[in-house]
Structure formats: structure tokens, C-alpha cells
Scaffold this active site. Structure first.
Site, PDB file in Angstrom:
ATOM      1  CE  LYS A 178      29.754  -7.771  40.197  1.00 40.75           C
ATOM      2  NZ  LYS A 178      28.364  -8.193  39.669  1.00 40.75           N
ATOM      3  CB  SER A 247      29.260  -8.000  30.806  1.00 42.61           C
ATOM      4  OG  SER A 247      29.146  -6.997  31.402  1.00 42.61           O
TER       5      SER A 247
HETATM    6  N1  LIG Z   1      27.740 -12.187  31.274  1.00 44.39           N
HETATM    7  C1  LIG Z   1      27.837 -11.560  32.751  1.00 44.39           C
HETATM    8  O1  LIG Z   1      28.776 -12.403  33.374  1.00 44.39           O
HETATM    9  C2  LIG Z   1      27.572 -10.558  33.886  1.00 44.39           C
HETATM   10  C3  LIG Z   1      27.765 -11.079  35.233  1.00 44.39           C
HETATM   11  C4  LIG Z   1      27.266  -9.588  36.781  1.00 44.39           C
HETATM   12  C5  LIG Z   1      26.446  -8.786  36.266  1.00 44.39           C
HETATM   13  N2  LIG Z   1      25.510  -9.114  34.527  1.00 44.39           N
HETATM   14  C6  LIG Z   1      24.848  -8.345  34.619  1.00 44.39           C
HETATM   15  O2  LIG Z   1      23.092  -8.351  34.428  1.00 44.39           O
HETATM   16  C7  LIG Z   1      22.493  -8.436  33.149  1.00 44.39           C
HETATM   17  C8  LIG Z   1      22.573  -8.863  32.229  1.00 44.39           C
HETATM   18  O3  LIG Z   1      23.726  -9.087  31.736  1.00 44.39           O
HETATM   19  P1  LIG Z   1      24.172 -10.084  30.447  1.00 44.39           P
HETATM   20  O4  LIG Z   1      25.499 -10.522  30.510  1.00 44.39           O
HETATM   21  O5  LIG Z   1      22.823 -11.809  30.963  1.00 44.39           O
HETATM   22  O6  LIG Z   1      23.082  -9.137  29.002  1.00 44.39           O
HETATM   23  P2  LIG Z   1      22.775 -10.340  27.754  1.00 44.39           P
HETATM   24  O7  LIG Z   1      23.477 -11.660  27.665  1.00 44.39           O
HETATM   25  O8  LIG Z   1      23.233  -9.326  26.632  1.00 44.39           O
HETATM   26  O9  LIG Z   1      21.275 -10.483  27.481  1.00 44.39           O
HETATM   27  C9  LIG Z   1      20.610  -9.965  28.033  1.00 44.39           C
HETATM   28  C10 LIG Z   1      19.427 -10.306  27.191  1.00 44.39           C
HETATM   29  O10 LIG Z   1      18.109 -10.017  27.366  1.00 44.39           O
HETATM   30  C11 LIG Z   1      17.879  -9.652  26.477  1.00 44.39           C
HETATM   31  N3  LIG Z   1      16.593  -8.637  25.376  1.00 44.39           N
HETATM   32  C12 LIG Z   1      16.897  -7.662  25.254  1.00 44.39           C
HETATM   33  N4  LIG Z   1      15.808  -6.396  25.059  1.00 44.39           N
HETATM   34  C13 LIG Z   1      14.902  -7.269  25.493  1.00 44.39           C
HETATM   35  C14 LIG Z   1      13.969  -7.264  25.745  1.00 44.39           C
HETATM   36  N5  LIG Z   1      13.074  -5.646  25.346  1.00 44.39           N
HETATM   37  N6  LIG Z   1      12.961  -7.581  25.811  1.00 44.39           N
HETATM   38  C15 LIG Z   1      13.625  -9.137  26.691  1.00 44.39           C
HETATM   39  N7  LIG Z   1      14.333  -9.254  26.786  1.00 44.39           N
HETATM   40  C16 LIG Z   1      14.985  -8.303  25.764  1.00 44.39           C
HETATM   41  C17 LIG Z   1      17.808 -10.665  24.806  1.00 44.39           C
HETATM   42  O11 LIG Z   1      17.766 -10.760  23.746  1.00 44.39           O
HETATM   43  P3  LIG Z   1      18.448 -11.594  22.314  1.00 44.39           P
HETATM   44  O12 LIG Z   1      18.469 -12.484  22.703  1.00 44.39           O
HETATM   45  O13 LIG Z   1      17.843 -11.070  21.432  1.00 44.39           O
HETATM   46  O14 LIG Z   1      20.026 -10.957  22.553  1.00 44.39           O
HETATM   47  C18 LIG Z   1      19.571 -10.746  25.623  1.00 44.39           C
HETATM   48  O15 LIG Z   1      18.452 -12.247  25.586  1.00 44.39           O
HETATM   49  C19 LIG Z   1      23.460  -6.655  33.578  1.00 44.39           C
HETATM   50  O16 LIG Z   1      22.823  -5.483  33.526  1.00 44.39           O
HETATM   51  C20 LIG Z   1      24.920  -7.328  32.972  1.00 44.39           C
HETATM   52  O17 LIG Z   1      26.016  -6.211  34.114  1.00 44.39           O
HETATM   53  C21 LIG Z   1      26.072  -9.819  33.880  1.00 44.39           C
END
Ligand SMILES: NC(=O)c1ccc[n+]([C@@H]2O[C@H](COP(=O)([O-])OP(=O)(O)OC[C@H]3O[C@@H](n4cnc5c(N)ncnc54)[C@H](OP(=O)(O)O)[C@@H]3O)[C@@H](O)[C@H]2O)c1
Length: 296
Positions: A178, A247
């Protein structure tokens, strides 16, 4: 058996909202811990939507006791800022399931979790956050975890939900496979273009060189992957819809920090540590790092 009511979700973004919603749908709503006090979380998927009532807690002091299971879905660039949540929610009996990309979740999180067990996972589903903070789930959610006794807690929490959980005896190989896919997707940031760019012959040649570099490093780290993986990954991008994004490209286009270090820097760092030449990384990584600090 663990207490299914003692589950917290830290980071209710694209991936976190998905997990919170599938748990809520089965009456197992986790404690919602975030940065922004969203009034509710909304997950949309083909054919429906799930609304998880909020508000999202945004002060770790509100967490109360440590819990049995924490799903952590902040970006890896946000881990340091979420340390207050981990300190409040974890003790040595807690399992922390990291829903994050990369192969370094244990190294990054273990210093922050009060002796809890950190379980990495591979997140297989694309989920997209919309401008109103609702999340669009694009396929059936699926996770792979290492086949260790503590993973049973995650299996139990998610049993009967829309999210499938698989356990692997060779998690290292799956995680590196991955990671290779994520690493080559980093090329989209430099081109400012989605998967359609992989229809170009010159991009395919570059992607092949980079993936061979990644594969050498992956094998040196214990991944059991054969040469065919390079073509499989390229085929995957070439078969994908031309508008499929990643992302790290979405983060670049929104001028947010990039997860460049855990997706691309890691190949260069581990390569250097083992004396493996990383000529593609040596060009790509500084440019991604610089883009992450931009735009000025
Ligand atoms: N999205 C995808 O399709 C995908 C697929 C596979 C893997 N991933 C991986 O999964 C992980 C998460 O990605 P994501 O796309 O879900 O990210 P995301 O949509 O940016 O979500 C991150 C979340 O964390 C919150 N956050 C930020 N700082 C924080 C803190 N200090 N305390 C608590 N919460 C906090 C953000 O808050 P706010 O609501 O204030 O922004 C947001 O709700 C990453 O490592 C990414 O590479 C993502």
C-alpha cells in the site's frame, strides 16, 4: 470481550467519520474527539446517508476515563497536536488502532499512548471530505490489521458493520504494498494532475523507476513482494477513472501540510539507512517537502 461502549474516535475527518458512522449504525456510537466541535457527522454513500449526532468534543479534558479502544484517524501531520487526546484516552489496557497511511504508526504513536498497544492498519477505502465537512464514501470500507491477539478488539467492535476487517499474518508485506501505491501517487502532486496522468508513456516510465526503487527498500525492510507488484500498481492507476485523486494532491491543492514524509520521505530515509540508492526520491522528496511548506 471488551466494553463496546468504551470506544473513542479521534479525528472525525474522511476516514474517522466513516468509522464513526458504521459504528453508530449498529448502535455503538463512539466518543467523538476532534479539533472542531462539528455539531454532527454526516456520511454519504451510494444509496444513503448516516448522520452521527454530535457535538464533537474538542477539549481532551472532557474525555474522562481511559477507554478500551481508540480509533485514531488524524493525518500523520496532526499527531503531535492530538497528543492531549491520546494522553487522556489511553492507558496500558487500551488498544489504539491507527487508521493512517504509512508504515511507521507504531514508532510515531507509542511514545504518546501511556503504554497502550498500537495497532497499525491498512485503510483500503477512499473517502472524501466535502466543503460542508460531510464525507463521501466511495467504496465499501475495508481494513487490514496484523493478526495479533489485540486485533480481535477491533474485529469485535466492527463486527456486523459495513466495514470489513481482515487480519494478515504478513501485514508487513501488505503495508509496504500500500505504501508503494501511495508513494507513486505523490507524482500527482508535482504534475498537479489526477490518475489520468498515468496514461502518458513518459510518466509510466518514471513511475516504474520509482516503484523499483520503492520495492528494493520494501524488501530490505522485510516485505515479501515480487517484481510483478510494480506493473500491478501501474495497471491500477491506468485502469482507475481519470479523475481519481489522492489525499496528498487534495491537501496540496488546498495548501494544507502534506503527508510527504510518511508516504515518500520514508523510502529515502530507509533506503539511505540500508545503503540503497534512491535517485528518484532524491528529486521527489525535497519538492514535496517544499510544497508542503508553501505557497510563499
Ligand atoms: N481519505 C482517504 O481516502 C484515505 C484513504 C486511505 C488512508 N487515508 C489516511 O487516513 C488518515 C486520515 O486521513 P483523512 O483523509 O481522514 O484526513 P482528514 O479528512 O483531514 O481528517 C482528519 C481529522 O482529524 C481532525 N484533527 C486534526 N487535528 C486534530 C487534533 N489535534 N485533535 C483531534 N482531531 C484533530 C480534523 O479536524 P477538523 O474537523 O478540525 O479538520 C479532521 O476531522 C491519513 O493518514 C490518510 O493518509 C485516507
Amino acid at each position: 470481550m471488551f466494553d463496546r461502549s468504551a470506544v473513542a474516535l479521534v479525528g472525525p475527518g474522511a476516514i474517522g467519520t466513516t468509522i464513526a458512522a458504521v459504528l453508530h449504525e449498529r448502535g455503538r456510537t463512539p466518543m467523538l474527539c476532534g479539533r472542531t466541535a462539528h455539531p454532527q457527522l454526516t456520511l454519504r454513500y451510494d444509496g444513503g446517508e448516516i448522520v452521527v449526532p454530535g457535538p464533537v468534543l474538542n477539549k481532551p479534558a472532557a474525555a474522562g476515563q481511559p477507554v478500551d479502544l481508540v480509533f485514531l484517524a488524524v493525518k500523520t501531520t496532526q499527531v503531535a497536536d492530538s497528543a492531549g487526546w491520546l494522553a487522556a484516552l489511553c492507558d496500558k489496557n487500551t488498544v489504539v488502532c491507527a487508521l493512517q497511511n504509512g508504515v511507521e504508526q507504531k514508532i510515531q504513536l507509542e511514545p504518546l499512548v501511556n503504554g497502550a498497544t498500537v495497532l497499525p492498519s491498512v485503510v483500503w477505502f477512499p473517502a472524501q471530505r466535502e466543503p460542508d465537512a460531510s464525507v463521501w464514501l466511495r467504496t465499501r470500507p475495508r481494513l487490514t490489521l496484523p493478526d495479533v491477539p489485540q486485533a480481535k478488539r477491533v474485529v469485535d467492535a466492527l463486527s456486523g458493520t459495513r466495514c470489513a476487517v481482515e487480519l494478515s499474518a504478513d501485514f508487513t508485506s501488505i503495508a509496504w504494498r500500500k505504501l508503494m501505491q501511495n508513494a507513486v501517487a505523490g507524482l500527482m502532486v508535482l504534475a498537479n494532475r489526477r490518475a489520468g496522468m498515468f496514461s502518458r508513456a513518459d510518466v509510466t516510465t518514471l513511475a516504474e523507476s520509482y516503484l523499483h526503487e520503492c520495492l528494493t527498500v520494501a524488501r530490505a525492510q522485510g516485505a515479501n513482494l515480487d517484481d510483478g507488484v510494480v506493473q500491478e500498481i501501474i495497471d491500477g492507476f491506468q485502469r482507475a477513472p481519470a479523475d481519481l485523486s489522492t489525499s496528498i494532491l487534495a491537501d496540496r491543492q488546498a495548501n494544507r501540510p502534506l503527508e510527504w514524509d510518511i508516504r515518500n520521505g520514508v523510502i529515502q530515509r530507509y533506503g539511505r539507512a540500508k545503503g540503497i540508492p534512491t535517485p528518484v526520491s532524491d528529486v521527489l522528496v525535497p519538492l514535496l517537502a517544499a510544497g508542503s511548506e508553501g505557497p510563499g
